[in-house]
Scaffold this motif. Structure first.
Motif, PDB file in Angstrom:
ATOM      1  N   LEU A   1       0.843  -1.193   0.000  1.00  0.00           N
ATOM      2  CA  LEU A   1       0.000   0.000   0.000  1.00  0.00           C
ATOM      3  C   LEU A   1       0.876   1.241   0.000  1.00  0.00           C
ATOM      4  O   LEU A   1       1.795   1.364   0.814  1.00  0.00           O
ATOM      5  CB  LEU A   1      -0.921   0.016   1.227  1.00  0.00           C
ATOM      6  CG  LEU A   1      -1.933  -1.125   1.340  1.00  0.00           C
ATOM      7  CD1 LEU A   1      -2.735  -0.993   2.622  1.00  0.00           C
ATOM      8  CD2 LEU A   1      -2.847  -1.150   0.127  1.00  0.00           C
ATOM      9  N   ALA A   2       0.568   2.150  -0.911  1.00  0.00           N
ATOM     10  CA  ALA A   2       1.374   3.360  -0.994  1.00  0.00           C
ATOM     11  C   ALA A   2       1.294   4.172   0.298  1.00  0.00           C
ATOM     12  O   ALA A   2       2.270   4.819   0.696  1.00  0.00           O
ATOM     13  CB  ALA A   2       0.926   4.201  -2.180  1.00  0.00           C
ATOM     14  N   ASP A   3       0.134   4.172   0.970  1.00  0.00           N
ATOM     15  CA  ASP A   3      -0.020   4.931   2.203  1.00  0.00           C
ATOM     16  C   ASP A   3       0.915   4.440   3.301  1.00  0.00           C
ATOM     17  O   ASP A   3       1.215   5.180   4.257  1.00  0.00           O
ATOM     18  CB  ASP A   3      -1.464   4.837   2.703  1.00  0.00           C
ATOM     19  CG  ASP A   3      -2.423   5.610   1.807  1.00  0.00           C
ATOM     20  OD1 ASP A   3      -1.931   6.423   0.997  1.00  0.00           O
ATOM     21  OD2 ASP A   3      -3.636   5.391   1.911  1.00  0.00           O
TER      22      ASP A   3
ATOM     23  N   ASP B   1       0.383  -8.775  -3.546  1.00  0.00           N
ATOM     24  CA  ASP B   1       0.135  -7.935  -4.719  1.00  0.00           C
ATOM     25  C   ASP B   1       0.847  -6.592  -4.556  1.00  0.00           C
ATOM     26  O   ASP B   1       0.966  -6.070  -3.440  1.00  0.00           O
ATOM     27  CB  ASP B   1      -1.373  -7.714  -4.860  1.00  0.00           C
ATOM     28  CG  ASP B   1      -1.792  -7.430  -6.287  1.00  0.00           C
ATOM     29  OD1 ASP B   1      -0.918  -7.407  -7.171  1.00  0.00           O
ATOM     30  OD2 ASP B   1      -2.993  -7.232  -6.519  1.00  0.00           O
ATOM     31  N   ASP B   2       1.290  -6.029  -5.685  1.00  0.00           N
ATOM     32  CA  ASP B   2       1.881  -4.686  -5.706  1.00  0.00           C
ATOM     33  C   ASP B   2       2.986  -4.531  -4.662  1.00  0.00           C
ATOM     34  O   ASP B   2       3.036  -3.551  -3.916  1.00  0.00           O
ATOM     35  CB  ASP B   2       0.816  -3.614  -5.459  1.00  0.00           C
ATOM     36  CG  ASP B   2      -0.219  -3.567  -6.561  1.00  0.00           C
ATOM     37  OD1 ASP B   2       0.133  -3.871  -7.710  1.00  0.00           O
ATOM     38  OD2 ASP B   2      -1.380  -3.239  -6.270  1.00  0.00           O
ATOM     39  N   VAL B   3       3.902  -5.495  -4.640  1.00  0.00           N
ATOM     40  CA  VAL B   3       4.945  -5.457  -3.615  1.00  0.00           C
ATOM     41  C   VAL B   3       5.818  -4.214  -3.749  1.00  0.00           C
ATOM     42  O   VAL B   3       6.410  -3.739  -2.781  1.00  0.00           O
ATOM     43  CB  VAL B   3       5.790  -6.749  -3.688  1.00  0.00           C
ATOM     44  CG1 VAL B   3       6.611  -6.795  -4.965  1.00  0.00           C
ATOM     45  CG2 VAL B   3       6.683  -6.887  -2.468  1.00  0.00           C
ATOM     46  N   ASP B   4       5.866  -3.635  -4.954  1.00  0.00           N
ATOM     47  CA  ASP B   4       6.690  -2.448  -5.179  1.00  0.00           C
ATOM     48  C   ASP B   4       6.063  -1.177  -4.628  1.00  0.00           C
ATOM     49  O   ASP B   4       6.748  -0.167  -4.467  1.00  0.00           O
ATOM     50  CB  ASP B   4       6.972  -2.272  -6.672  1.00  0.00           C
ATOM     51  CG  ASP B   4       5.699  -2.193  -7.489  1.00  0.00           C
ATOM     52  OD1 ASP B   4       4.732  -2.924  -7.167  1.00  0.00           O
ATOM     53  OD2 ASP B   4       5.653  -1.414  -8.456  1.00  0.00           O
ATOM     54  N   LEU B   5       4.765  -1.187  -4.314  1.00  0.00           N
ATOM     55  CA  LEU B   5       4.108   0.023  -3.814  1.00  0.00           C
ATOM     56  C   LEU B   5       4.275   0.190  -2.310  1.00  0.00           C
ATOM     57  O   LEU B   5       4.140   1.300  -1.795  1.00  0.00           O
ATOM     58  CB  LEU B   5       2.609  -0.002  -4.148  1.00  0.00           C
ATOM     59  CG  LEU B   5       2.236   0.030  -5.638  1.00  0.00           C
ATOM     60  CD1 LEU B   5       0.730   0.114  -5.788  1.00  0.00           C
ATOM     61  CD2 LEU B   5       2.909   1.212  -6.333  1.00  0.00           C
ATOM     62  N   GLY B   6       4.518  -0.890  -1.608  1.00  0.00           N
ATOM     63  CA  GLY B   6       4.621  -0.821  -0.159  1.00  0.00           C
ATOM     64  C   GLY B   6       6.010  -0.434   0.306  1.00  0.00           C
ATOM     65  O   GLY B   6       6.835   0.085  -0.452  1.00  0.00           O
ATOM     66  N   ASP B   7       6.294  -0.708   1.569  1.00  0.00           N
ATOM     67  CA  ASP B   7       7.594  -0.329   2.136  1.00  0.00           C
ATOM     68  C   ASP B   7       8.689  -1.230   1.582  1.00  0.00           C
ATOM     69  O   ASP B   7       8.482  -2.427   1.329  1.00  0.00           O
ATOM     70  CB  ASP B   7       7.536  -0.422   3.671  1.00  0.00           C
ATOM     71  CG  ASP B   7       7.268  -1.844   4.142  1.00  0.00           C
ATOM     72  OD1 ASP B   7       8.235  -2.554   4.456  1.00  0.00           O
ATOM     73  OD2 ASP B   7       6.072  -2.241   4.184  1.00  0.00           O
TER      74      ASP B   7
END
Length: 905
Positions: free
Chosen positions: A65-67, A137-143
Motif C-alpha cells: 500500500l502506498a499509504d 500484490d503490488d509489492v513495489d508500492l509498499g515499504d
C-alpha cells in the motif's frame, strides 16, 4: 488494478503465466514467482487464479500500500498477522527480532538476515500441517523493507511446502527469483477478450481498432467494452481516442500519479504531451516554470517512464495516453501552452499544441494546421493536424475535405482502422468522389472486394467532371476488384468508361491509366490484337515515368500490364520500382499489391524461392496494415509456390490459413484450388486434379478466375491428358494468349500442352516436345524446362524408347536437384530406374520432413540450446519441447543431438 472479479477476462493471453503457477503449485518443494506489468495487465487476476488452483492449501494474502510505504515492515505485518501465533515457537532471539520489526521498531542492518530467517520459520511452522500459498500484490508500492525481506525469504524456500507469488509494476522490485513480464495481448487474444466481455462480439475491424486503442491491455479493453455505445460497438459511430478516464484503468493511473509530488506530476504531464524528437523542448518548457528533469526521478522509480540521453520514453504503450486522459483540464491546457512556447519546437508541434487549447471554431488556426500538414513528412503529425483543422473549420464542406485528407493519410500509411474512424466522423451528407474512392479502396484491400466495385464506379462518375486522373484511378481500382472477385465480364463497363475519359495530350500517368483499363478490357474479351499493343504501350509509359520516386499507383498498373503481355523482366522491374516508390513515399496501402505483382513475375521467371520470399513479405505487410483481402492473396500465392515444388505440408498449411474467409470464386480461393489441383497431380490423382483446375473459370462466359486458370492451364492439360481428356477450350484460350505474346516461355508451355494432347508415341508429340525445349529460355525458365524434360522422357519411355528417354530424364533430375525440388527429382529418378538406369534414392531435406515448429526447435538444438532454453525462447513448456524433439529424431532418422546438428549443418 484488475480485481479478482474480472479474473476470467484478464487471464486471456496469460497461458504461460498460469502454467508457471500450476507447475509451482504442483512441485513438492517450495518456490517463488514474480509477475510484473503495467496497471491493468492482470497481475491481481493471476494471484486470484493461484488461490483457486491452490486446492486445500493454507493461504496468506498481502498487498503493498502506498499509504504505508514510509512505515518499515508494514506490509510484512499485514501478511503475517493471521499466523503470528506461530512465532511463539521461534528461538527467543528470532521471536524478539520479529516482534520488534512488526511493532514499528527498526531492524539493524546486521540483523536483517536473521529477521528474514524468522519470517521463513513462521511460514514453515504455518505449513507444517498443510502446504502454504502466500500471495503479495503490488509489492513495489509498499515499504521497501518488506520487499527486501520477502525477496530473501523467496530465495530460501527449497525443501519447504511454501509457495510465494508476488506482483509488481516495475521489472525487478525483488531480485533472484523467476519473473514473468505480463506482455500486451496479441490481436487474437484481444478479440477473444472483447467477445467474452460483451455479446454479440464486435465486428472484426472494430475489434482490431479496439485492440490497437487499448494497447493490448486487458483492463483497457474491459473498460472500453463497458463504455462504448451500441453504435460504437458495431462500428457505426467513431470510437473514442482513449480508454475512459473514469474506468478502472483510469483510476489506477490516477492513483499512481496522486502518489507523486506535485512538481513530478507536472513534469510527467509535460513529458506525456511532448512527442517532439528533441529532448531540449521538454527541458526548455520545464525551465520556464522553474522545473528541471530531476523532478521526474520519482516517476521513473515508480516505473511510469524512463529518462536517458535521448529524452523521456514510456515503457508501456498506454501510459502516455492514460496520463493525458486523467489529467485535469486546467493542467492539460497549461501544459500544452508551455510546450507551444518552448524554444526550438517545430512548427507542426507548436501549432498542434496551440490547437489543443482552442475553445471553438478558429478558421485561421485551421488553415495554419492544414498548411503545416502539407509541409511535414511525418504522416502521424499530418493526420493529427488535418483532423484538428477539420474540427476547427466552420464550413461543413471544407471541414469534410480536411477530414478526408486526414483519412487518406491514415490509409496510405497502413492504418485502415484509423482511416475508417475518420471517415465515420464526416456528416452523413458528406459523400462524393474523393470519399467513395477512399472507401472503395479500403473495401477492395481490406473488407469486401465485391462491394468495392459499386463504390469505385460511383466515385469515378462523381470525379469525372472535375478530376479525370482520379476518375481513371477509381476505374482501374474497380477493375482490380472485378478481377479479384472473378466477375471478369463486368470489366467491359470499366473499359468503356475509361475510353470515354481518354483525352488528347494527356500527361503520361493519365494516358497510362486510361490505356491500361482499355487494354485489360480487350485482353479479357480475347481481343489480343488490340489489347496486346495497348498493354505494351502501358509498359513503355511506365518505364518513362520520371522522377526519383514516381507514384506507385501508375507503376503497379504498368507491372500488371507487363504480366498480361508476358514481358516478365520488365514486369519484375516495374513491380520492384512500385515497391520502392511505395516505401519511399510511405504509401503502405499499395505495398502488398506491388509485392503481389513482383511475386507473380518471379514465378514466371522461374525464381520460385525468391517469389516465396516476396510473397511472405507481402503477407507480413498486408497483415500489419489490416489488408485481410491482400493477405489472403499472398497466402494463395505461397500455397501455389509450395504445391508446384511438391511441398505438401507447406501448401496445405497456407491453404488452411486462408480457410473459409476467401469468397468462392475469388482470387485467393482460386489460388488455393490451383494448389490443391497440383498436389492431386503430384499424388497421381489426375482426374481430381483436372476437375479441380477446370472449375477455376467458365471459359467463354467471363466468370470465374480466368487469369488464374490461364496460369494453371499447363497443369490442367497435364492432368487431363493422363486420362485421355482434352480441355480444348482452356488450352485454346492459353494458346491464343501465348501466341499473341513475344514470350518464348509461354510459347514453350503452349507447345508442351499440345504435345501432351497429341497421340501417344506419334511424331506430333515428339515435334511439340522438341519445340518446347527449344523455346524454353535457359537462364530464366529452368524449372519449367526440367518439367518438360521429365514429361518428354516419360513419353519416350512409354513409347518403348528407353535409351532416348534417359538423356532427358537425367537432365530433368539434375535440374530438379540443383533447384532443390527434391520430390520432382525423385520422380525423375523413378522414371530413370523404369528406363533401366541405376540411380540412388534422394534424401529429402529436413525442410520437407518437419513442421515449421519442429524445424525451429531442431535448429535451436543444432545451435547448442538446451530444452529449457528452447522452452523459454519459444514460450513452450519443457514437456512440449521434449515431445517435438522426439518426433524430430524419428522423422530425420537420427539418434542424438550431435547427429542432428551434423545433419542440419
Amino acid at each position: 488494478m484488475v480485481t479478482a472479479s474480472t479474473v476470467q477476462i484478464a487471464l486471456r493471453g496469460r497461458a504461460d503465466e498460469c502454467a508457471a503457477i500450476r507447475r509451482l503449485l504442483e512441485q513438492a518443494d517450495g518456490g517463488a514467482l514474480l509477475c510484473h506489468g503495467p496497471p491493468g495487465s492482470g497481475r491481481s487476476a493471476l494471484l486470484a487464479y493461484a488461490r483457486r488452483e491452490g486446492g486445500d492449501r493454507a493461504v496468506l494474502t498481502g498487498a503493498g500500500l502506498a499509504d504505508e510505504a514510509a512505515l518499515p515492515y508494514a506490509g510484512l505485518h499485514r501478511l503475517l498477522d493471521p499466523v503470528l501465533d506461530a512465532a511463539r515457537a521461534l528461538p527467543t532471539r528470532q521471536r524478539r527480532l520479529l516482534r520488534r520489526a512488526l511493532t514499528g521498531g527498526e531492524c539493524p542492518s546486521d540483523q536483517r538476515l536473521a529477521l528474514a530467517a524468522a519470517v521463513r520459520s513462521v511460514l514453515a511452522a504455518t505449513a507444517r500441517d498443510r502446504p502454504l500459498l502466500c500471495t503479495v500484490d503490488d509489492v513495489d508500492l509498499g515499504d521497501r523493507q518488506t520487499a527486501w525481506t520477502l525477496a530473501v525469504v523467496a530465495r530460501r524456500l527449497r525443501r519447504l511446502p511454501v509457495t510465494l507469488l508476488l506482483t509488481a509494476g516495475v521489472p525487478a522490485p525483488v531480485d533472484g527469483i523467476p519473473a514473468h513480464r505480463l506482455r500486451p495481448l496479441d490481436p487474437h487474444q484481444c478479440r477473444a477478450l472483447l467477445a467474452d466481455r460483451r455479446d454479440p462480439p464486435p465486428p472484426a475491424r472494430v475489434a482490431a481498432a479496439l485492440a490497437a486503442l487499448g494497447g493490448g491491455n486487458p483492463q483497457a479493453l474491459t473498460d472500453l467494452a463497458e463504455a462504448l455505445t451500441p453504435a460504437q460497438w458495431q462500428g457505426e459511430e467513431p470510437l473514442p481516442d482513449a480508454p475512459p478516464a473514469d474506468g478502472a484503468l483510469g483510476a489506477a493511473y490516477r492513483a499512481r500519479l496522486d502518489r507523486l509530488p506535485a512538481s513530478t506530476r507536472r513534469m510527467v504531464l509535460l513529458a506525456a504531451l511532448d512527442t517532439d524528437d528533441d529532448p531540449r523542448t521538454l527541458v526548455h518548457a520545464a525551465r520556464s516554470v522553474g522545473l528541471t528533469v530531476d523532478a521526474l526521478a520519482p516517476a521513473e522509480a515508480a516505473g511510469l517512464l524512463r529518462t536517458g540521453p535521448a529524452g523521456v520514453t514510456f515503457p508501456h504503450p498506454l501510459a502516455r495516453t492514460m496520463i493525458e486522459a486523467v489529467a485535469p483540464l486546467a493542467e492539460l491546457r497549461a501544459a500544452h501552452l508551455l510546450l507551444a512556447g518552448a524554444h526550438g519546437i517545430g512548427p507542426l508541434r507548436r501549432t498542434l499544441h496551440r490547437a489543443a487549447v482552442a475553445d471553438g471554431p478558429d478558421p485561421a488556426l485551421a488553415a495554419e494546421l492544414e498548411a503545416v500538414a502539407e509541409r511535414t513528412t511525418e504522416r502521424a503529425g499530418a493526420i493529427a493536424a488535418l483532423r484538428r483543422a477539420a474540427e476547427l473549420t466552420v464550413e461543413p464542406a471544407r471541414a469534410a475535405e480536411r477530414m478526408v485528407a486526414a483519412a487518406r493519410h491514415a490509409w496510405a500509411g497502413g492504418d485502415p482502422a484509423q482511416a475508417r474512424d475518420l471517415l465515420r466522423r464526416l456528416p452523413t451528407a458528406a459523400a462524393g468522389g474523393p470519399v467513395d474512392l477512399l472507401r472503395g479502396d479500403i473495401q477492395l484491400r481490406c473488407e469486401a472486394p465485391g462491394a468495392a466495385v459499386a463504390t469505385l464506379l460511383a466515385a469515378a462518375d462523381a470525379l469525372a467532371p472535375t478530376d479525370r486522373r482520379q476518375a481513371l484511378l477509381a476505374l482501374v481500382r474497380a477493375g482490380e476488384a472485378i478481377c479479384v472477385t472473378g466477375d471478369h465480364y463486368r470489366y467491359a463497363e470499366v473499359a468503356r468508361r475509361a475510353e470515354a475519359l481518354r483525352g488528347t495530350g494527356d500527361p503520361p500517368d493519365v494516358e497510362l491509366l486510361a490505356t491500361f483499363a482499355t487494354g485489360v478490357g480487350a485482353t479479357l474479351r480475347g481481343d489480343h490484337a488490340w489489347g496486346g499493343p495497348a498493354l505494351r504501350r502501358v509498359v513503355v509509359l511506365g518505364g518513362r515515368l520520371a522522377g526519383p520516386a514516381p507514384g506507385p499507383a501508375a507503376l503497379v498498373c504498368a507491372a500488371a500490364a507487363g504480366l498480361l503481355v508476358a514481358v516478365d523482366g520488365a514486369a519484375h522491374h516495374l513491380a520492384g520500382r512500385a515497391v520502392a516508390s511505395a516505401r519511399a513515399r510511405g504509401e503502405l496501402s499499395l505495398l502488398p499489391r506491388a509485392l503481389e505483382l513482383r511475386a507473380v513475375a518471379e514465378y514466371w521467371l522461374g525464381r520460385h524461392e525468391l517469389a516465396a520470399e516476396t510473397a511472405r513479405e507481402g503477407l507480413r505487410v498486408a497483415r500489419s496494415t489490416g489488408q485481410d483481402a491482400g493477405a489472403q492473396v499472398h497466402l494463395g500465392i505461397l500455397a501455389v509456390l509450395a504445391a508446384v515444388r511438391a511441398d505438401r505440408a507447406t501448401a496445405l498449411a497456407r491453404i488452411a490459413e486462408i480457410g473459409d474467409r476467401a469468397a468462392p470464386g475469388s482470387r485467393p480461393d482460386a489460388y488455393a484450388r490451383w494448389a490443391l489441383g497440383v498436389l492431386d497431380l503430384v499424388d497421381g490423382r489426375h482426374a481430381d486434379a483436372a476437375a479441380r483446375l477446370a472449375a477455376l473459370a467458365r471459359v467463354g462466359t467471363g466468370r470465374g478466375q480466368v487469369l488464374v486458370q490461364v496460369m494453371a492451364t499447363p497443369y490442367l492439360v497435364e492432368a487431363a491428358a493422363h486420362d485421355g481428356g482434352r480441355p480444348t477450350a482452356a488450352l485454346a484460350v492459353f494458346d491464343h494468349w501465348a501466341s499473341s505474346t513475344a514470350s518464348p516461355s509461354r510459347r514453350a508451355l503452349a507447345a508442351r500442352c499440345r504435345a501432351l494432347l497429341a497421340p501417344r508415341g506419334g511424331a506430333e508429340a515428339e515435334r511439340e516436345f522438341r519445340t518446347a525445349l527449344r523455346l524454353h529460355p535457359a537462364d530464366t525458365d529452368r524449372f519449367e524446362r526440367a518439367r518438360t524434360e521429365l514429361l518428354f522422357g516419360c513419353e519416350l519411355r512409354r513409347s518403348r524408347r528407353p535409351r532416348d528417354a534417359r538423356a532427358h530424364l537425367h537432365r530433368a533430375r539434375e535440374a530438379f536437384l540443383l533447384l532443390g525440388a527434391t520430390v520432382w527429382g525423385e520422380r525423375a529418378g523413378e522414371e530413370l530406374r523404369a528406363a533401366g538406369e541405376s540411380v540412388g534414392a534422394v534424401r529429402r531435406p529436413p525442410e520437407l520432413l518437419l513442421t515449421g515448429q519442429q524445424l525451429h526447435i531442431a535448429r535451436l538444438v543444432a545451435e547448442g540450446a538446451t530444452n529449457r532454453e528452447i522452452a523459454v525462447r519459444m514460450s513452450l513448456s519443457i514437456r512440449t519441447v521434449d515431445h517435438h524433439l522426439r518426433n524430430v529424431f524419428h522423422r530425420l532418422g537420427v539418434r542424438s543431438r550431435t547427429e542432428l546438428a551434423r545433419l542440419l549443418a
